[in-house]
Design an enzyme around this catalytic site. Sequence first.
Site, short mmCIF file in Angstrom:
data_model
loop_
_atom_site.label_atom_id
_atom_site.label_comp_id
_atom_site.label_asym_id
_atom_site.label_seq_id
_atom_site.Cartn_x
_atom_site.Cartn_y
_atom_site.Cartn_z
N ARG A 46 0.85 -1.20 0.00
CA ARG A 46 0.00 0.00 0.00
C ARG A 46 0.88 1.24 0.00
O ARG A 46 0.63 2.21 -0.71
CB ARG A 46 -0.96 0.01 1.20
CG ARG A 46 -1.68 1.34 1.35
CD ARG A 46 -2.94 1.33 2.23
NE ARG A 46 -2.94 0.38 3.31
CZ ARG A 46 -2.21 0.49 4.44
NH1 ARG A 46 -1.42 1.53 4.65
NH2 ARG A 46 -2.26 -0.46 5.36
N TYR A 98 -15.40 17.87 -15.64
CA TYR A 98 -15.86 16.48 -15.68
C TYR A 98 -16.92 16.27 -14.59
O TYR A 98 -16.72 16.70 -13.44
CB TYR A 98 -14.64 15.58 -15.44
CG TYR A 98 -14.95 14.12 -15.31
CD1 TYR A 98 -15.34 13.38 -16.41
CD2 TYR A 98 -14.85 13.48 -14.08
CE1 TYR A 98 -15.63 12.03 -16.29
CE2 TYR A 98 -15.13 12.14 -13.96
CZ TYR A 98 -15.53 11.42 -15.07
OH TYR A 98 -15.80 10.09 -14.93
N ASP A 170 -6.46 19.97 -14.47
CA ASP A 170 -6.75 18.60 -14.92
C ASP A 170 -6.26 18.52 -16.37
O ASP A 170 -6.83 19.14 -17.27
CB ASP A 170 -8.26 18.34 -14.81
CG ASP A 170 -8.63 16.91 -15.17
OD1 ASP A 170 -7.90 16.27 -15.96
OD2 ASP A 170 -9.65 16.42 -14.65
N LYS A 195 -7.32 7.45 -19.42
CA LYS A 195 -7.63 7.96 -20.75
C LYS A 195 -6.41 7.86 -21.66
O LYS A 195 -5.96 6.77 -21.95
CB LYS A 195 -8.17 9.39 -20.62
CG LYS A 195 -9.20 9.56 -19.48
CD LYS A 195 -10.50 8.79 -19.70
CE LYS A 195 -11.42 8.74 -18.50
NZ LYS A 195 -11.73 10.01 -17.87
C1 LIG Z 1 -12.31 10.42 -16.60
C2 LIG Z 1 -11.94 11.74 -16.08
C3 LIG Z 1 -11.73 11.95 -14.71
C4 LIG Z 1 -11.96 10.85 -13.68
O1 LIG Z 1 -11.02 9.84 -13.80
P1 LIG Z 1 -11.31 8.28 -13.44
O2 LIG Z 1 -10.04 7.61 -13.83
O3 LIG Z 1 -12.49 7.87 -14.27
O4 LIG Z 1 -11.60 8.23 -11.98
C5 LIG Z 1 -11.33 13.20 -14.30
N1 LIG Z 1 -11.16 14.21 -15.18
C6 LIG Z 1 -11.36 14.04 -16.51
C7 LIG Z 1 -11.14 15.19 -17.42
C8 LIG Z 1 -11.76 12.81 -17.00
O5 LIG Z 1 -11.98 12.67 -18.30
#
Ligand SMILES: *Cc1c(COP(=O)(O)O)cnc(C)c1O
Length: 374
Positions: A46, A98, A170, A195
């Site tokens: 962890r 998001y 982000d 992503k």
């Molecule tokens: C998908 C996404 C998130 C969240 O991420 P997860 O891996 O699904 O928890 C946050 N910000 C953006 C811009 C995203 O596309």
Amino acid sequence: MQFETRAIHVGQEPEPRTGAVVVPIYQTSTFAQPRVGEHTGYEYARTGNPTRTALQECLASLEGTEQAVCFASGLAAEDAVLRLLAPGDHVVMANDVYGGTWRLISKVHARYGIEVSAVDLTDLDAVAAAFRPTTRFVWAETPSNPLLKVLDLAALAELAHDRDAWLVADNTFATPYLQRPTDLGADLVVHSTTKYLGGHSDVVGGAACTDAQTAADLAFLQNAVGAVPGPFDSWLTLRGIKTLGVRMDRHCANAGRIAEFLADHDRVEQVLYPGLSDHPGHELAARQMTGFGGMISFRVAGGVEAARRVAEGTRLFFLAESLGGVESLIEHPGIMTHASVVGTDLEVADDLLRISVGIESVDDLLADLATALD
Ligand SMILES: *Cc1c(COP(=O)(O)O)cnc(C)c1O
């Protein structure tokens, strides 16, 4: 070393005992200690795992930050960042973040005393007006999801720093290949590595990239709370990152062609893509990014029913949430990814579709969209 080289080499020296050129999947929960009170740098998985360490070193190098801390998901990374705040602290957040980010702050952290204002971050006067003495973060997402708005990171960083706040960016949509927020003044970068970084729609993960002190605070929170990525997840993400540059080049090229096709199509009302010269953020994106990315949103003539039929009418573009993989995806944000913001200021038009343009042959993708629109 240049970006593409660092993506393949940083944190990824051959394994010393066997010479394995790929970082092994250290599928172990604990590490034998040579003596009581002494360890190899790893005690319990962890707290740390060598496969995760390799991923973190590579990602920090790509974002140009001192360190990166990787998490079980993008939202787990964002949750840890929000836990840096104390009750009464305030966040100025983009009004088209998001949906899950909005849900996390407004439905979870709000219960622990975190306050948030949703603001159009393209309007710097509105951002300044939203500031309170307790504002700690400006939370930006650029290009944004799903409206592909482009935010001026340098201006937002200056505005935040003048008021003793941080800019959190982000960078999921752009990736560090197209945009490096900390070069523009951001203090902390969050990612859903699910992503483009992972890139193959086969793993969920997240990261926060920042200075060493803040990373240590986040690592403390992560160890105390527990949202760690497993070794195989870390390995898949690191494997994806090796090809990030070539994939992003193709995502951008394919998306550019498709955006032009959609803009000329008589059943499409509006195309949102920062690469189109009529996009309000086009010039800023051209300055701030080295490519316009692989995400496009567009409004279909004929309203929600027509949009639904297009989304269900493609064959190569799979109807699915998520984005950033090698395969193309289509979705209806109002009903799918952004359902949690319906009825709020963040609600999006119901004739809007979002596509994540993959790296297939662009001719096949264009034919698929043409059929669906017809
Ligand atoms: C998908 C996404 C998130 C969240 O991420 P997860 O891996 O699904 O928890 C946050 N910000 C953006 C811009 C995203 O596309």
